[in-house]
Write a protein that holds these residues in place. Sequence first.
Motif, PDB file in Angstrom:
ATOM      1  N   ALA A 111       0.883  -1.315  -0.018  1.00 14.19           N
ATOM      2  CA  ALA A 111       0.170  -0.182   0.095  1.00 14.19           C
ATOM      3  C   ALA A 111       1.003   1.106  -0.181  1.00 14.19           C
ATOM      4  CB  ALA A 111      -0.991  -0.045   1.210  1.00 14.19           C
ATOM      5  N   ILE A 112       2.220   1.139   0.716  1.00 14.65           N
ATOM      6  CA  ILE A 112       3.034   2.257   0.951  1.00 14.65           C
ATOM      7  C   ILE A 112       3.460   2.340  -0.729  1.00 14.65           C
ATOM      8  CG2 ILE A 112       5.087   3.237   1.663  1.00 14.65           C
ATOM      9  CD1 ILE A 112       4.668   1.520   4.035  1.00 14.65           C
ATOM     10  N   ALA A 113       4.086   1.202  -1.175  1.00 12.30           N
ATOM     11  CA  ALA A 113       4.494   1.692  -2.517  1.00 12.30           C
ATOM     12  C   ALA A 113       3.222   1.919  -3.509  1.00 12.30           C
ATOM     13  CB  ALA A 113       5.092   0.085  -2.998  1.00 12.30           C
ATOM     14  N   GLY A 114       2.271   1.566  -3.557  1.00 14.13           N
ATOM     15  CA  GLY A 114       1.396   1.934  -4.479  1.00 14.13           C
ATOM     16  C   GLY A 114       0.837   3.397  -4.287  1.00 14.13           C
ATOM     17  N   ALA A 115       1.025   4.037  -2.860  1.00 16.17           N
ATOM     18  CA  ALA A 115       0.812   5.268  -2.958  1.00 16.17           C
ATOM     19  C   ALA A 115       1.668   6.146  -3.452  1.00 16.17           C
ATOM     20  CB  ALA A 115       0.270   5.698  -1.279  1.00 16.17           C
ATOM     21  N   THR A 117       4.174   5.629  -5.711  1.00 19.70           N
ATOM     22  CA  THR A 117       4.131   5.708  -7.377  1.00 19.70           C
ATOM     23  C   THR A 117       2.621   6.116  -7.759  1.00 19.70           C
ATOM     24  OG1 THR A 117       3.201   3.131  -7.190  1.00 19.70           O
ATOM     25  CG2 THR A 117       5.675   3.436  -7.109  1.00 19.70           C
ATOM     26  N   GLY A 118       1.791   6.478  -7.123  1.00 18.69           N
ATOM     27  CA  GLY A 118       0.502   7.063  -7.649  1.00 18.69           C
ATOM     28  C   GLY A 118      -0.479   6.045  -8.155  1.00 18.69           C
ATOM     29  N   LEU A 119      -0.296   4.712  -7.786  1.00 16.87           N
ATOM     30  CA  LEU A 119      -1.258   3.601  -8.375  1.00 16.87           C
ATOM     31  C   LEU A 119      -2.305   3.528  -7.434  1.00 16.87           C
ATOM     32  CD1 LEU A 119       1.563   0.922  -9.086  1.00 16.87           C
ATOM     33  CD2 LEU A 119       0.260   2.228 -10.754  1.00 16.87           C
ATOM     34  N   ILE A 120      -2.274   3.883  -6.159  1.00 20.28           N
ATOM     35  CA  ILE A 120      -3.232   3.985  -5.267  1.00 20.28           C
ATOM     36  C   ILE A 120      -3.833   5.478  -5.250  1.00 20.28           C
ATOM     37  CG2 ILE A 120      -4.173   3.608  -2.855  1.00 20.28           C
ATOM     38  CD1 ILE A 120      -2.298   1.071  -2.672  1.00 20.28           C
ATOM     39  N   LYS A 121      -4.981   5.903  -5.625  1.00 26.27           N
ATOM     40  CA  LYS A 121      -5.336   7.127  -5.416  1.00 26.27           C
ATOM     41  C   LYS A 121      -5.985   7.475  -4.017  1.00 26.27           C
ATOM     42  CE  LYS A 121      -4.161   7.716  -9.739  1.00 26.27           C
ATOM     43  NZ  LYS A 121      -2.742   8.510  -9.702  1.00 26.27           N
ATOM     44  N   ALA A 122      -5.199   7.165  -3.110  1.00 32.25           N
ATOM     45  CA  ALA A 122      -5.645   7.552  -1.882  1.00 32.25           C
ATOM     46  C   ALA A 122      -4.468   7.824  -0.888  1.00 32.25           C
ATOM     47  CB  ALA A 122      -6.405   6.270  -1.073  1.00 32.25           C
TER      48      ALA A 122
END
Length: 339
Positions: A111-115, A117-122
Amino acid sequence: MTLRSTPVRHPNRRQAAGLLGAALLAGAGRARAQAAWQPGERITYLIGVAPGGTVDLYARGIRDQLEALKLVNGQSVLAENRVGAGGAIALQALAQHAGNGHWLGTFHTGAIAGAVTGLIKADVRQFPPVAMLVEETSVVAVRADSALRSAGDLVSALRANPGSLRIAVAPALGQNTHLAIAKPLKAAGVAIDRLTIAPFRSSGESMTALMGGHVDGVAATAPVVVPLVQAGRVRMLASAAAERGTGPLAELRTWREQGVAADYVSYNGVMLAPRATPEQQRFWEAALRRVAQSPEWTALVEKSGNKAIFRGRDESLAYFEAEWKATTELAAELGLAAK
């Protein structure tokens, strides 16, 4: 008849202060007891990936132990997969229950990586982590009949032609399984911006694609890989852990042992909805500490080749902040930072 009065003895100042202090402590104790939070309705545990991967495996294992050990005040725990947008769908659903301690979410390095890198829009920093329970090892695996037999073979093939092999990751580009292979390949001199990376919804789906011949290799956490290794259908090439593991990972060499100076470790645990109260956070930290002490939980984690741990909310928050910084730097190096 003469009535004699009994003299009333008034406490001196020291005695009075002691009585007052005792009264205040008793009152504070009652206030704390009244403020202590515990579940009063069904708990919903949101899982941001499809069934079959390690995040799902451990979330359901935590759910089972919370109920089996009677840690939720007689309530049931519903594990519910909310799949999509790299985990953002589950986070959005959790955010709708701000301040409600009956809603849990999966806390994961991904979730940290996704946020970052902009993959998680939250903004995952809104969700307080209360415990980390698993230290995960990411591995690279190929089919048993593959010509690739070591990390060196993989590096040689990708140095010669970075796009020649199709590598599966989950649940999206730029998340932990992707970074766990990109980081060592970059350190080994591979042009990682030219890799052919295929994202799947879960590592379970990645393994299905590998066995079906749709991809050449998989980067995944160990639990979904190990059963197929034990069945003789898959070969692991390298572990991204800092040191060699135990159990089914005892014979798997790390990237460092194979001459590549890089490692990447993921953590798995539980977070709460935004604005969870301190009392709610303390309740779940204590309950999850009990889960971490359960022999059944330890056996589940160790069977998969990962390491059972416990880090409470303060340690989890410190890790979160440090990992956010480190991942931001790594994403920038890999050209994966959010625009």
